[in-house]
Design an enzyme around this catalytic site. Structure first.
Site, PDB file in Angstrom:
ATOM      1  N   LYS A  69       0.858  -1.264   0.083  1.00 50.35           N
ATOM      2  CA  LYS A  69       0.041   0.049   0.011  1.00 50.35           C
ATOM      3  C   LYS A  69       0.779   1.258  -0.156  1.00 50.35           C
ATOM      4  O   LYS A  69       0.564   2.011  -0.610  1.00 50.35           O
ATOM      5  CB  LYS A  69      -0.972   0.037   1.379  1.00 50.35           C
ATOM      6  CG  LYS A  69      -2.094  -1.009   1.042  1.00 50.35           C
ATOM      7  CD  LYS A  69      -3.044  -0.963   2.258  1.00 50.35           C
ATOM      8  CE  LYS A  69      -3.985  -1.918   2.150  1.00 50.35           C
ATOM      9  NZ  LYS A  69      -5.135  -2.075   3.248  1.00 50.35           N
ATOM     10  N   ASP A 104      -9.621   2.823   2.473  1.00 48.02           N
ATOM     11  CA  ASP A 104      -9.847   1.921   3.922  1.00 48.02           C
ATOM     12  C   ASP A 104     -10.316   2.909   5.062  1.00 48.02           C
ATOM     13  O   ASP A 104     -11.069   2.337   5.786  1.00 48.02           O
ATOM     14  CB  ASP A 104      -8.130   1.607   4.274  1.00 48.02           C
ATOM     15  CG  ASP A 104      -7.887   0.197   3.607  1.00 48.02           C
ATOM     16  OD1 ASP A 104      -8.561  -0.316   3.197  1.00 48.02           O
ATOM     17  OD2 ASP A 104      -6.603   0.110   3.485  1.00 48.02           O
TER      18      ASP A 104
HETATM   19  N1  LIG Z   1     -11.219  -5.237   7.799  1.00 45.23           N
HETATM   20  C1  LIG Z   1     -10.409  -4.794   7.256  1.00 45.23           C
HETATM   21  O1  LIG Z   1     -10.908  -4.082   6.054  1.00 45.23           O
HETATM   22  C2  LIG Z   1      -8.869  -4.639   7.372  1.00 45.23           C
HETATM   23  C3  LIG Z   1      -7.991  -3.786   6.392  1.00 45.23           C
HETATM   24  C4  LIG Z   1      -6.847  -3.687   6.720  1.00 45.23           C
HETATM   25  C5  LIG Z   1      -5.990  -4.213   7.540  1.00 45.23           C
HETATM   26  N2  LIG Z   1      -6.713  -5.304   8.344  1.00 45.23           N
HETATM   27  C6  LIG Z   1      -6.120  -6.028   9.700  1.00 45.23           C
HETATM   28  O2  LIG Z   1      -5.653  -5.427  10.304  1.00 45.23           O
HETATM   29  C7  LIG Z   1      -4.441  -5.779  10.758  1.00 45.23           C
HETATM   30  C8  LIG Z   1      -3.152  -4.987  10.559  1.00 45.23           C
HETATM   31  O3  LIG Z   1      -2.903  -4.959   9.296  1.00 45.23           O
HETATM   32  P1  LIG Z   1      -1.701  -4.094   8.733  1.00 45.23           P
HETATM   33  O4  LIG Z   1      -2.040  -3.925   7.365  1.00 45.23           O
HETATM   34  O5  LIG Z   1      -1.684  -2.749   9.705  1.00 45.23           O
HETATM   35  O6  LIG Z   1      -0.602  -4.894   9.224  1.00 45.23           O
HETATM   36  P2  LIG Z   1       0.862  -4.199   9.367  1.00 45.23           P
HETATM   37  O7  LIG Z   1       1.434  -2.912   8.389  1.00 45.23           O
HETATM   38  O8  LIG Z   1       1.800  -5.327   9.150  1.00 45.23           O
HETATM   39  O9  LIG Z   1       1.073  -3.836  10.769  1.00 45.23           O
HETATM   40  C9  LIG Z   1       0.872  -4.784  11.820  1.00 45.23           C
HETATM   41  C10 LIG Z   1       0.521  -4.126  13.227  1.00 45.23           C
HETATM   42  O10 LIG Z   1       0.527  -5.192  14.224  1.00 45.23           O
HETATM   43  C11 LIG Z   1       1.356  -4.999  15.168  1.00 45.23           C
HETATM   44  N3  LIG Z   1       1.985  -6.409  15.781  1.00 45.23           N
HETATM   45  C12 LIG Z   1       2.408  -7.357  14.835  1.00 45.23           C
HETATM   46  N4  LIG Z   1       2.773  -8.511  15.661  1.00 45.23           N
HETATM   47  C13 LIG Z   1       2.601  -7.934  16.882  1.00 45.23           C
HETATM   48  C14 LIG Z   1       2.929  -8.333  18.317  1.00 45.23           C
HETATM   49  N5  LIG Z   1       3.307  -9.797  18.215  1.00 45.23           N
HETATM   50  N6  LIG Z   1       2.939  -7.552  19.189  1.00 45.23           N
HETATM   51  C15 LIG Z   1       2.370  -6.563  19.367  1.00 45.23           C
HETATM   52  N7  LIG Z   1       1.952  -5.974  18.299  1.00 45.23           N
HETATM   53  C16 LIG Z   1       2.148  -6.773  17.063  1.00 45.23           C
HETATM   54  C17 LIG Z   1       2.559  -4.451  14.539  1.00 45.23           C
HETATM   55  O11 LIG Z   1       3.453  -3.579  15.516  1.00 45.23           O
HETATM   56  P3  LIG Z   1       4.819  -3.170  15.260  1.00 45.23           P
HETATM   57  O12 LIG Z   1       4.798  -1.847  14.692  1.00 45.23           O
HETATM   58  O13 LIG Z   1       5.552  -3.212  16.683  1.00 45.23           O
HETATM   59  O14 LIG Z   1       5.474  -4.191  14.483  1.00 45.23           O
HETATM   60  C18 LIG Z   1       1.860  -3.318  13.723  1.00 45.23           C
HETATM   61  O15 LIG Z   1       1.299  -2.258  14.466  1.00 45.23           O
HETATM   62  C19 LIG Z   1      -4.452  -7.309  10.199  1.00 45.23           C
HETATM   63  O16 LIG Z   1      -5.131  -8.398  10.980  1.00 45.23           O
HETATM   64  C20 LIG Z   1      -5.302  -6.952   8.984  1.00 45.23           C
HETATM   65  O17 LIG Z   1      -5.890  -8.288   8.631  1.00 45.23           O
HETATM   66  C21 LIG Z   1      -8.106  -5.428   8.185  1.00 45.23           C
END
Ligand SMILES: NC(=O)c1ccc[n+]([C@@H]2O[C@H](COP(=O)([O-])OP(=O)(O)OC[C@H]3O[C@@H](n4cnc5c(N)ncnc54)[C@H](OP(=O)(O)O)[C@@H]3O)[C@@H](O)[C@H]2O)c1
Length: 275
Positions: A69, A104
């Site tokens: 993205k 989003d």
């Molecule tokens: N419903 C929807 O339409 C929609 C749309 C977009 C995303 N989502 C969901 O939202 C979630 C995040 O997506 P994203 O695109 O933002 O992913 P991303 O950019 O990879 O970010 C992941 C986030 O999770 C945190 N995280 C990962 N592992 C962790 C752990 N072990 N302990 C604490 N924090 C942890 C990361 O923290 P750090 O910065 O410390 O690594 C970061 O804040 C996913 O589950 C995705 O499926 C849903």
């Protein structure tokens, strides 16, 4: 005149579990449009060449998902205001010039309204997770008039960077990096996708936040462990399915110029994800 056949789709890596093709293709069938929606698995190193190839082959537009993205925002020639402010693109139109959008944030705000009857204006909102989804959520909620955002992230430097961005985006919105009482809590971390995942926040932090409303962006499983915990604490909860639907519906409208058949798309998504 008969409508021309058009192709759109989604570019991500991995892309195996995406429910977007089923949702969009059901909408095209319902409206009797000769369009189709495909999924393309594109590793990060090949993003730019893959988008160029799709553009040249006559594809009308694409959704862009994890992990592309942010880089996709640098590929398009023209960014719409929301995508520019969020710094990420999830929808591209291969027009001349190529345009990038971010649906989003719009999807999240619409989903909060429908699922939790929540309007951001004047509210204090805590967001756990400052990755791509958390950043889009914070920007959209600040722009929708939230009074205060509480940004919580494992990597604190990321939360700090996002707080600077929000302050320049909407100086009137207050930002805090420590838990305090809020109206709504959103889980925008990827914790909860696996059964063995711990909660991203401690029970102590949750007692301080005390939200009456909770949205988990995760939609698979339908009820996450985080949702169960918040329900026990008396909060009304929702998962991320409606957000997924609303961001997709907005992309559909950008590509086709037609109103998205929401009910058909919602029904199809639920069937595709929960069986
Ligand atoms: N419903 C929807 O339409 C929609 C749309 C977009 C995303 N989502 C969901 O939202 C979630 C995040 O997506 P994203 O695109 O933002 O992913 P991303 O950019 O990879 O970010 C992941 C986030 O999770 C945190 N995280 C990962 N592992 C962790 C752990 N072990 N302990 C604490 N924090 C942890 C990361 O923290 P750090 O910065 O410390 O690594 C970061 O804040 C996913 O589950 C995705 O499926 C849903």
């Amino acid at each position: 005149m008969k409508e021309a056949k058009k192709t759109v789709g989604i570019v991500g890596h991995p892309i195996k579990h995406t429910a977007s093709p089923a949702m969009h293709n059901a909408a095209f069938r319902h409206l009797k449009m000769p369009w189709s929606y495909t999924a393309w698995d594109v590793p990060p190193a090949r993003l730019k060449s893959a988008l160029e190839r799709l553009r040249k082959s006559g594809v009308a537009g694409v959704n862009v998902t994890v992990p592309h993205k942010t880089r996709a925002a640098g590929y398009v020639k023209k960014l719409d205001p929301a995508a520019r402010k969020i710094g990420a693109v999830n929808t591209i139109v291969f027009s001349n010039p190529t345009r990038g959008f971010n649906t989003d944030g719009h999807g999240l705000v619409r989903a909060l309204g429908r699922e939790l009857r929540f309007q951001p204006r004047g509210k204090t909102i805590a967001i756990a997770g400052c990755g791509g989804a958390g950043q889009a959520a914070a920007a959209a909620l600040a722009l929708a008039g939230a009074r205060k955002l509480i940004l919580l992230n494992r990597t604190t430097s990321r939360a700090r960077a996002l707080s600077h961005r929000i302050r320049s985006l909407r100086p009137k919105a207050a930002v805090s990096l420590k838990p305090e009482k809020c109206h709504l809590l959103i889980n925008a971390t990827s914790l909860g996708l696996r059964k063995s995942d711990p909660l991203p926040l401690s029970l102590q932090e949750l007692r301080v936040l005390q939200p009456a409303l909770f949205m988990d962006m995760i939609y698979r499983p339908a009820t996450t462990a985080f949702m169960k915990t918040m329900k026990k604490q008396g909060a009304r909860t929702a998962n991320g399915l409606e957000m997924l639907l609303q961001q997709g519906a907005r992309a559909f409208e950008i590509w086709t110029g037609r109103k998205a058949p929401l009910e058909v798309m919602r029904r199809t998504l639920k069937k595709e994800i929960y069986g």
